[in-house]
Design a protein around this motif. Structure first.
Motif, PDB file in Angstrom:
ATOM      1  N   SER A 201     -22.115  -3.428 -44.035  1.00  0.00           N
ATOM      2  CA  SER A 201     -21.105  -4.234 -44.711  1.00  0.00           C
ATOM      3  C   SER A 201     -21.713  -4.974 -45.907  1.00  0.00           C
ATOM      4  O   SER A 201     -22.945  -5.034 -46.044  1.00  0.00           O
ATOM      5  CB  SER A 201     -20.509  -5.253 -43.719  1.00  0.00           C
ATOM      6  N   GLY A 203     -20.366  -8.085 -46.236  1.00  0.00           N
ATOM      7  CA  GLY A 203     -20.101  -9.440 -45.760  1.00  0.00           C
ATOM      8  C   GLY A 203     -19.027 -10.178 -46.528  1.00  0.00           C
ATOM      9  O   GLY A 203     -18.813 -11.379 -46.303  1.00  0.00           O
ATOM     10  N   ARG A 211     -15.895 -19.535 -42.119  1.00  0.00           N
ATOM     11  CA  ARG A 211     -17.289 -19.173 -41.872  1.00  0.00           C
ATOM     12  C   ARG A 211     -17.730 -19.542 -40.456  1.00  0.00           C
ATOM     13  O   ARG A 211     -18.617 -18.902 -39.886  1.00  0.00           O
ATOM     14  CB  ARG A 211     -18.201 -19.845 -42.898  1.00  0.00           C
ATOM     15  N   ILE A 214     -17.712 -16.666 -38.079  1.00  0.00           N
ATOM     16  CA  ILE A 214     -18.871 -15.772 -38.119  1.00  0.00           C
ATOM     17  C   ILE A 214     -19.980 -16.316 -37.220  1.00  0.00           C
ATOM     18  O   ILE A 214     -20.586 -15.579 -36.431  1.00  0.00           O
ATOM     19  CB  ILE A 214     -19.379 -15.622 -39.567  1.00  0.00           C
ATOM     20  N   ALA A 230     -27.912  -6.084 -38.908  1.00  0.00           N
ATOM     21  CA  ALA A 230     -27.108  -5.979 -40.122  1.00  0.00           C
ATOM     22  C   ALA A 230     -27.795  -5.085 -41.151  1.00  0.00           C
ATOM     23  O   ALA A 230     -28.980  -5.262 -41.450  1.00  0.00           O
ATOM     24  CB  ALA A 230     -26.875  -7.365 -40.716  1.00  0.00           C
ATOM     25  N   ALA A 232     -27.173  -4.661 -44.789  1.00  0.00           N
ATOM     26  CA  ALA A 232     -26.415  -5.347 -45.833  1.00  0.00           C
ATOM     27  C   ALA A 232     -26.495  -4.578 -47.149  1.00  0.00           C
ATOM     28  O   ALA A 232     -27.582  -4.386 -47.709  1.00  0.00           O
ATOM     29  CB  ALA A 232     -26.970  -6.763 -46.023  1.00  0.00           C
ATOM     30  N   SER A 241     -22.322 -13.117 -50.606  1.00  0.00           N
ATOM     31  CA  SER A 241     -21.554 -12.734 -49.416  1.00  0.00           C
ATOM     32  C   SER A 241     -22.439 -12.124 -48.331  1.00  0.00           C
ATOM     33  O   SER A 241     -22.056 -12.089 -47.157  1.00  0.00           O
ATOM     34  CB  SER A 241     -20.448 -11.748 -49.800  1.00  0.00           C
ATOM     35  N   THR A 244     -23.249 -13.894 -44.996  1.00  0.00           N
ATOM     36  CA  THR A 244     -22.401 -13.760 -43.809  1.00  0.00           C
ATOM     37  C   THR A 244     -23.077 -12.871 -42.771  1.00  0.00           C
ATOM     38  O   THR A 244     -23.108 -13.183 -41.573  1.00  0.00           O
ATOM     39  CB  THR A 244     -21.041 -13.145 -44.203  1.00  0.00           C
ATOM     40  N   LEU A 245     -23.641 -11.757 -43.222  1.00  0.00           N
ATOM     41  CA  LEU A 245     -24.327 -10.848 -42.311  1.00  0.00           C
ATOM     42  C   LEU A 245     -25.620 -11.461 -41.793  1.00  0.00           C
ATOM     43  O   LEU A 245     -26.010 -11.240 -40.649  1.00  0.00           O
ATOM     44  CB  LEU A 245     -24.616  -9.524 -43.025  1.00  0.00           C
TER      45      LEU A 245
END
Length: 505
Positions: A201, A203, A211, A214, A230, A232, A241, A244-245
């Protein structure tokens, strides 16, 4: 340029999930611990799955033998070590892939990379890998249960870009994946399960006010023992972003790999597969009544830097979901009452590990040898061996052995547990060899998976040691692949597809 550097530094700081004692570079973690009654009377077998990775994702160490230390209740204990690919470990994986419009020009390339760099290598691990694929855009699509690699390939091929994405279903996809991975039942009895979620992703699409969801998703995964790894990648080159991951990986004690260009996928996937297939499996023996609730500590010496994992608590010894009686041990999640035959210590050892039928054959063929030892005292339990991991000699004829001390009185033996000679007891001596080639002390000519010069056993005056002679299919002691291992009474060794058990009165 300065702004870009600040973003990258913030990303690295946020996503590095590692214990404080390991400094700012590396990540060592005890993924899972279990305990079960051992066939050796009064002892429990304790197993731990341990991951060690550098910040950028490479396994520690990338080559050679790991310098591991295991402590139970604060005291160092001997242990056997191996890797997940050769141990009783099952991978339960859910692959989550973003199908938002940002990936419209990249999905085909990512799909190809995942097929070649993730699914194909995992396929080599055989049926112990179960996997499902979930795609997410505005909603989630994909498999509802884990299955074969072939089914996962088909599901991955069916993913399509969601062009009308108004809201991103990343949190739901991760939550669904965690639930699916954590509730999977094992395909094989007695294995350790590793539930894993891999997220591909950028993210993006999570509003600031959401958030906390998450963070909560990562924490929920950790509580269920699910690691989120993750991968990324941002097709638009947006970086913020990706945090987020990083949060998902951090909260679940998983790993984060930042793929900056499409060409970086093979390296990132290679590191991830290496981490999963070669995760360390540590096995130790400890008094049955003393293991529950004790702290298990693992450290690894990496280039002179001692890295320690956060302590884990050992659960009460169980056999599957059952608690065995005091005079029973565990065989494939079934409690087996230990046979009682006064003066027949060999009988008990032959029966270890679920080899009851083979044990009866051994009794019939070796009855006279057992009768001669009637009344002999039962040997004291011995600690679990620790393989040295040293590289064995190159394949070829067994080397000539130097003179050695005499073997201890009573005569150690190998009890053949499988094959046409099942039940045979073969006396050991210094320089004892095993293999398919003519002239070995124990012939493996019947075994098509054994090597011509497979292994050798030596005696140094105190201990018996088995060394693999560079065999093609390897040598396994109590389920862990070894190159050199000290032998203890009751230990099972597999050479090719032939099982033998070491016994010493």
């Amino acid at each position: 340029m300065a702004t870009r550097s600040l973003v990258v530094c913030a990303l690295v700081a946020a996503v590095a999930a590692r214990p404080a004692v390991a400094g700012e570079r590396d990540h060592v973690l005890i993924d899972k611990v279990d305990a079960r009654p051992s066939p050796i009377n009064g002892l429990a077998r304790v197993r731990a799955l341990v991951s060690a990775t550098e910040l950028q994702g490479a396994r520690i160490p990338q080559e050679g033998k790991p310098e591991l230390t295991l402590k139970l209740g604060g005291a160092k204990v001997p242990f056997a070590w191996g890797v997940a690919a050769q141990a009783e470990v099952e991978l339960d994986i859910v692959l989550v892939v973003a199908t938002t419009d940002a990936f419209a020009g990249s999905l085909d390339g990512i799909r190809d990379a995942l097929g070649a760099g993730l699914l194909t290598p995992l396929e080599k691990l055989g049926p112990r890998v179960q996997i499902a694929v979930i795609g997410y855009g505005n909603t989630t699509v994909g498999q509802k249960r884990l299955g074969t690699i072939a089914n996962a390939r088909a599901a991955l091929a069916k993913l399509e870009i969601d062009d009308v994405t108004t809201e991103v279903a990343l949190v739901k996809a991760v939550s669904d994946a965690v639930a699916l991975a954590s509730r999977q039942k094992p395909k094989q009895v007695g294995v350790m399960q590793r539930p894993i979620v891999i997220v591909v992703s950028d993210g993006d699409g999570i509003p600031v006010e959401e958030r906390h969801e998450i963070t909560a998703a990562g924490e929920a995964a950790a509580k269920k023992g699910v690691r989120i790894h993750a991968l990324a990648y941002s097709p638009t080159k947006a970086r913020r972003s990706l945090l987020t991951l990083g949060e998902l990986a951090k909260q679940s004690s998983g790993t984060f790999r930042w793929i900056q260009e499409i060409e970086g996928w093979p390296n990132a996937l290679g590191q991830l597969v290496d981490q999963l297939a070669n995760q360390y499996v540590l096995t130790a023996l400890a008094p049955l009544e003393e293991v529950a609730g004790k702290k298990l500590a693992v450290s690894i010496n990496f280039a002179g830097d001692p890295l320690a994992a956060p302590d884990a608590k050992v659960p009460p010894p169980k056999c599957g979901k059952e608690v065995c009686e005091a005079d029973a041990y565990c065989v494939r999640d079934v409690c087996v009452v230990r046979a009682r035959a006064p003066g027949r210590g060999v009988f008990l050892w032959i029966m270890l590990g679920g080899g009851g039928l083979l044990g009866l054959v051994a009794i019939g063929l070796g009855g006279r040898a057992i009768a001669r030892r009637r009344g002999a005292p039962r040997p004291a339990p011995m600690p679990m061996p620790m393989p040295t991991g040293a590289v064995g000699p190159a394949p070829g004829p067994a080397p000539a052995m130097a003179p050695s001390p005499a073997a201890p009185p009573g005569g150690p033996v190998l009890i053949v547990m499988s094959g046409p000679e099942a039940g045979r007891q073969v006396p050991l001596h210094h320089g004892f060899t095993l293999g398919k080639a003519p002239g070995h002390h124990l012939s493996l000519a019947h075994d098509g998976t054994a090597s011509s010069n497979h292994a050798q056993i030596t005696f140094d005056g105190q201990a018996w040691t088995l060394t693999d002679l560079g065999s093609t299919n390897g040598t396994f002691a109590n389920g862990n692949r070894v190159t050199t291992v000290r032998l203890f009474p009751g230990m099972t060794v597999r050479l090719g597809s032939t099982d033998v058990r070491f016994w010493q009165p």
